[in-house]
Design a protein around this motif. Structure first.
Motif, mmCIF file in Angstrom:
data_model
loop_
_atom_site.group_PDB
_atom_site.id
_atom_site.type_symbol
_atom_site.label_atom_id
_atom_site.label_comp_id
_atom_site.label_asym_id
_atom_site.label_seq_id
_atom_site.Cartn_x
_atom_site.Cartn_y
_atom_site.Cartn_z
ATOM 1 N N ALA A 10 76.167 88.311 10.601
ATOM 2 C CA ALA A 10 77.291 88.870 9.856
ATOM 3 C C ALA A 10 77.510 90.337 10.204
ATOM 4 O O ALA A 10 78.637 90.806 10.269
ATOM 5 N N VAL A 11 76.441 91.059 10.464
ATOM 6 C CA VAL A 11 76.551 92.474 10.785
ATOM 7 C C VAL A 11 77.084 92.667 12.195
ATOM 8 O O VAL A 11 77.964 93.483 12.436
ATOM 9 N N THR A 12 76.589 91.887 13.162
ATOM 10 C CA THR A 12 76.993 92.093 14.548
ATOM 11 C C THR A 12 78.292 91.377 14.899
ATOM 12 O O THR A 12 78.836 91.596 15.964
ATOM 13 N N ALA A 13 78.793 90.517 14.039
ATOM 14 C CA ALA A 13 80.019 89.794 14.354
ATOM 15 C C ALA A 13 81.215 90.728 14.491
ATOM 16 O O ALA A 13 82.162 90.428 15.203
ATOM 17 N N PHE A 14 81.188 91.863 13.839
ATOM 18 C CA PHE A 14 82.306 92.790 13.881
ATOM 19 C C PHE A 14 81.899 94.141 14.474
ATOM 20 O O PHE A 14 82.421 95.165 14.088
ATOM 21 N N MET A 18 82.632 94.717 20.469
ATOM 22 C CA MET A 18 83.294 93.432 20.619
ATOM 23 C C MET A 18 84.811 93.556 20.554
ATOM 24 O O MET A 18 85.527 92.610 20.825
ATOM 25 N N GLU A 19 85.319 94.700 20.203
ATOM 26 C CA GLU A 19 86.757 94.924 20.133
ATOM 27 C C GLU A 19 87.305 95.143 21.545
ATOM 28 O O GLU A 19 86.626 95.667 22.408
ATOM 29 N N ALA A 23 92.288 99.672 27.666
ATOM 30 C CA ALA A 23 92.728 99.128 28.953
ATOM 31 C C ALA A 23 93.012 97.631 28.843
ATOM 32 O O ALA A 23 93.996 97.129 29.416
ATOM 33 N N GLU A 24 92.182 96.912 28.110
ATOM 34 C CA GLU A 24 92.409 95.480 27.924
ATOM 35 C C GLU A 24 93.677 95.216 27.116
ATOM 36 O O GLU A 24 94.451 94.309 27.423
ATOM 37 N N LEU A 25 93.899 96.014 26.084
ATOM 38 C CA LEU A 25 95.126 95.873 25.299
ATOM 39 C C LEU A 25 96.369 96.188 26.125
ATOM 40 O O LEU A 25 97.395 95.519 25.998
ATOM 41 N N ASP A 26 96.270 97.196 27.007
ATOM 42 C CA ASP A 26 97.387 97.515 27.895
ATOM 43 C C ASP A 26 97.661 96.372 28.862
ATOM 44 O O ASP A 26 98.817 96.044 29.145
#
Length: 89
Positions: A10-14, A18-19, A23-26
């Motif tokens: 639960a802690v590492t899921a967010f 991991m976001e 550059a990936e969003l572009d």
């Protein structure tokens, strides 16, 4: 007895790593017209799965395929401008 594994998941899921990066969003933003064109093509093909395609369906699929090709070429041209950097001989 508490299981630490479920708390750890639960802690590492967010976690921040991991976001998607900027550059990936572009890159996704640059590819969005092609993605939407492919979705339209898929929609047009799904419509004809359970029945014989009509003339209108055939035109819709043809237009969607043409749009996918056009957007693919446009994406290649856009990314060619972005990825070329400096003195490549």
């Amino acid at each position: 007895m508490d299981h630490i594994v479920t708390v750890q998941d639960a802690v590492t899921a967010f976690a921040d790593f991991m976001e998607p990066t900027d550059a990936e969003l572009d890159a996704i933003e640059r590819e969005m017209p092609l993605i939407l064109a492919r979705v339209d093509l898929l929609d047009a093909q799904i419509i004809t799965l359970d029945r014989a395609p009509t003339e209108l369906d055939t035109r819709r699929i043809r237009r969607a395929r043409r749009r996918v090709l056009i957007e693919g070429v446009a994406l290649v041209n856009r990314t060619a401008d972005v990825t070329v950097s400096g003195g490549v001989a």
